[in-house]
Design a protein around this motif. Sequence first.
Motif, short mmCIF file in Angstrom:
data_model
loop_
_atom_site.label_atom_id
_atom_site.label_comp_id
_atom_site.label_asym_id
_atom_site.label_seq_id
_atom_site.Cartn_x
_atom_site.Cartn_y
_atom_site.Cartn_z
N GLU A 77 -96.22 5.83 25.16
CA GLU A 77 -95.05 6.79 24.59
C GLU A 77 -95.42 5.81 22.56
O GLU A 77 -94.10 5.80 21.84
CB GLU A 77 -93.18 5.95 25.28
N TYR A 78 -95.84 4.52 22.63
CA TYR A 78 -95.68 3.94 21.29
C TYR A 78 -96.37 5.26 20.62
O TYR A 78 -97.34 6.26 20.44
CB TYR A 78 -97.29 3.27 21.81
N GLY A 79 -96.27 5.59 18.96
CA GLY A 79 -95.77 6.46 17.49
C GLY A 79 -95.03 7.28 18.02
O GLY A 79 -95.39 8.30 16.61
N PHE A 80 -93.98 7.15 18.50
CA PHE A 80 -93.18 8.52 19.00
C PHE A 80 -91.74 7.54 19.05
O PHE A 80 -91.41 6.60 19.33
CB PHE A 80 -93.36 9.18 20.16
N CYS A 81 -91.45 8.42 18.28
CA CYS A 81 -90.06 8.16 18.10
C CYS A 81 -89.16 7.69 19.08
O CYS A 81 -89.10 8.81 20.28
CB CYS A 81 -88.58 8.57 16.49
N VAL A 82 -88.22 7.11 19.51
CA VAL A 82 -87.52 6.81 20.61
C VAL A 82 -85.70 7.79 20.55
O VAL A 82 -85.86 7.75 22.19
CB VAL A 82 -87.67 5.16 20.99
N THR A 83 -85.61 7.68 19.53
CA THR A 83 -84.77 8.55 19.34
C THR A 83 -84.74 10.40 19.70
O THR A 83 -84.11 10.87 20.64
CB THR A 83 -83.65 8.77 18.03
N CYS A 84 -85.37 11.13 18.97
CA CYS A 84 -86.32 12.12 19.19
C CYS A 84 -87.14 12.87 19.68
O CYS A 84 -87.72 13.37 19.53
CB CYS A 84 -86.35 12.50 17.79
N GLY A 85 -88.38 11.45 19.98
CA GLY A 85 -89.37 11.96 20.58
C GLY A 85 -91.03 12.01 19.52
O GLY A 85 -91.36 12.84 19.98
N GLU A 86 -90.47 12.69 18.13
CA GLU A 86 -91.32 13.43 17.29
C GLU A 86 -92.29 12.28 16.67
O GLU A 86 -91.54 10.94 17.08
CB GLU A 86 -90.07 14.01 16.05
N ARG A 87 -93.31 12.86 16.57
CA ARG A 87 -94.04 11.66 16.27
C ARG A 87 -93.73 10.63 14.47
O ARG A 87 -93.74 11.10 14.14
CB ARG A 87 -95.87 12.37 15.91
N ILE A 88 -94.34 9.07 14.83
CA ILE A 88 -93.64 8.60 13.76
C ILE A 88 -95.36 8.78 12.54
O ILE A 88 -96.10 8.67 12.75
CB ILE A 88 -93.37 6.71 14.46
#
Length: 114
Positions: A77-88
């Motif tokens: 799950e690294y690199g994805f926002c924990v709130t919205c799931g979009e890629r950081i």
Amino acid sequence: MQMKSVETRKSELETRRAQLVARMKQVDTELDSHDEKDWDDAAVEQEQDEVLEDLGEAAQAELRSIEAAFARIEEGEYGFCVTCGERIDEARLDLLPATPFCSTHAPGAKVRQQ
């Protein structure tokens, strides 16, 4: 901009973790090394100790963030926002490789006008 691999990011986080652990050891060594000579010296050392303690606490907080990032790497799950799931965004990860939030959901982010 080319995306860095998760392994590259993991290596960067490991390097930063090692730097923080070394800094914390230096802080501990400095805090343990004081020999109070007189009242004025003791007052100066106390002020310095407070600064050192703040640095140590900041390092501990960053270490917790790095450990959480390692957990997200293991979970895929690294690199994805924990709130919205979009890629950081890559630029954000370059600045804050342990961040769990995209720029929209980062603490203190301004609410966007709709």
